[in-house]
Scaffold this motif. Structure first.
Motif, short mmCIF file in Angstrom:
data_model
loop_
_atom_site.label_atom_id
_atom_site.label_comp_id
_atom_site.label_asym_id
_atom_site.label_seq_id
_atom_site.Cartn_x
_atom_site.Cartn_y
_atom_site.Cartn_z
N GLY A 101 4.52 45.75 47.04
CA GLY A 101 3.09 45.71 47.31
C GLY A 101 2.75 46.36 48.64
N LEU A 102 3.61 46.12 49.63
CA LEU A 102 3.44 46.75 50.94
C LEU A 102 3.56 48.27 50.82
CD1 LEU A 102 3.23 46.71 54.04
CD2 LEU A 102 5.71 46.32 54.11
N GLU A 103 4.52 48.73 50.02
CA GLU A 103 4.72 50.17 49.84
C GLU A 103 3.47 50.82 49.24
OE1 GLU A 103 8.22 53.15 48.22
OE2 GLU A 103 7.96 51.19 47.26
N SER A 142 -1.37 54.15 50.16
CA SER A 142 -2.82 54.26 50.11
C SER A 142 -3.39 54.63 51.47
CB SER A 142 -3.43 52.93 49.63
OG SER A 142 -4.84 52.99 49.64
N GLN A 143 -2.81 54.04 52.53
CA GLN A 143 -3.26 54.37 53.88
C GLN A 143 -3.00 55.83 54.20
OE1 GLN A 143 -1.51 51.75 56.74
NE2 GLN A 143 -2.79 50.01 56.20
N VAL A 144 -1.83 56.33 53.77
CA VAL A 144 -1.50 57.73 54.00
C VAL A 144 -2.49 58.64 53.29
CG1 VAL A 144 0.21 59.54 53.56
CG2 VAL A 144 0.95 57.30 54.41
N GLN A 145 -2.79 58.33 52.03
CA GLN A 145 -3.72 59.15 51.26
C GLN A 145 -5.12 59.14 51.85
OE1 GLN A 145 -3.33 57.47 47.33
NE2 GLN A 145 -1.34 58.43 46.96
N LYS A 192 14.14 52.66 53.00
CA LYS A 192 13.18 53.64 52.49
C LYS A 192 11.82 53.45 53.15
CE LYS A 192 10.84 55.00 48.23
NZ LYS A 192 10.51 54.56 46.86
N LEU A 193 11.35 52.20 53.25
CA LEU A 193 10.08 51.93 53.92
C LEU A 193 10.14 52.37 55.38
CD1 LEU A 193 9.28 48.37 52.51
CD2 LEU A 193 7.93 50.44 52.13
N ALA A 194 11.27 52.07 56.03
CA ALA A 194 11.42 52.43 57.44
C ALA A 194 11.32 53.94 57.62
CB ALA A 194 12.76 51.93 57.96
#
Length: 265
Positions: A145-147, A152-155, A199-201
């Motif tokens: 969910g965080l990913e 979305s923030q990046v987009q 991967k998130l990092a």
């Protein structure tokens, strides 16, 4: 855990027919697929009327997962990314920051190891707020969910409240319950969780910090980080925290650091 349906947009062969076949064998998510015996799955596919299409779906699934998990292509690209995009965050402790050459590095997974009452949680909770999860499956759901939120923030090009630090306290309490028995499922889930954190990092320039407890190392009386050799290779940095309960002094030592050269004697 990401449902297989999410992959249909990337390849039409992951359709309802293929997902129904997977579901009949208990495979509903990407993690389920990775944990399944794929030779056995292919053997079951052979018995179906649309065997060729099902086997092609299995091959495509592996290819899609490989693409999503593919690391940087070579060491020069990794170095360039480190120099251009990855920065350090203060740990809140000057001594620890000096030891780590600036603090916690964005894009890396750092592990803080220590016995009970050594001060791991106090160091973690003094500067952040936490979201409680009770098992590794809820942890997967929370991280995925965080990913989605980060993408979305990046987009939307939202940088004002960019997440810079993610803490898992304590990761050993989530993983230890699934490691019992002789099967490999628990270890596979542990590795999948580790690589999702990495991967998130990497993709979102987040400093990830996890805490881990210690276990006894035989008759010598010494202690070592929990979770064994499989987990040992996952963190970029491993720190050992110990406390002298006579005077409450804490000591941090480096067990592993990918950015520091160690001299072997």
């Amino acid at each position: 855990m990401a449902p297989l349906k999410h992959l249909e947009m990337e390849n039409s062969i992951i359709d309802a027919c293929f997902r129904d076949f997977c579901a009949s064998h208990g495979i509903l998510t990407v993690e389920d697929f990775l944990l399944h015996d794929l030779y056995e799955l292919a053997a079951f596919a052979e018995r179906e009327a649309n065997a060729d299409r099902l086997k092609e779906g299995i091959t495509v699934m592996l290819s899609l997962i490989e693409v999503k998990c593919r690391p940087l292509l070579n060491g020069m690209e990794l170095l360039e990314d480190l120099q251009r995009n990855k920065h350090t965050l203060s740990s809140g402790d000057n001594g620890a920051d000096s030891l780590l050459q600036g603090g916690l590095r964005e894009g890396q997974l750092t592990e803080l190891v220590g016995p009970s009452s050594s001060g791991k949680t106090q160091r973690v909770l003094s500067r952040i707020s936490c979201h409680t999860v009770y098992d590794i499956y809820t942890m997967f759901d929370t991280l995925q969910g965080l990913e989605v939120a980060l993408r979305s923030q990046v987009q939307m090009n939202v940088n004002e409240y960019r997440l810079r630090l993610l803490v898992v306290d304590s990761i050993s309490s989530l993983i230890t319950p699934i490691l019992g028995g002789s099967g490999s499922q628990g270890r596979a889930l542990m590795v999948a969780l580790g690589y999702l954190l990495k991967k998130l990092a990497h993709e979102h320039n987040i400093a990830v910090l996890v805490t881990n407890h210690t276990v006894g190392a035989g008759e010598s009386g010494k202690t070592k980080p929990a979770l064994g050799e499989t987990w040992k290779s996952i963190p970029h940095v491993r720190l050992m925290l110990s406390r002298d309960h006579r005077n409450s002094n804490c000591t941090i030592s480096i067990l592993k650091h990918t950015s520091m050269v160690r001299t072997l004697s």
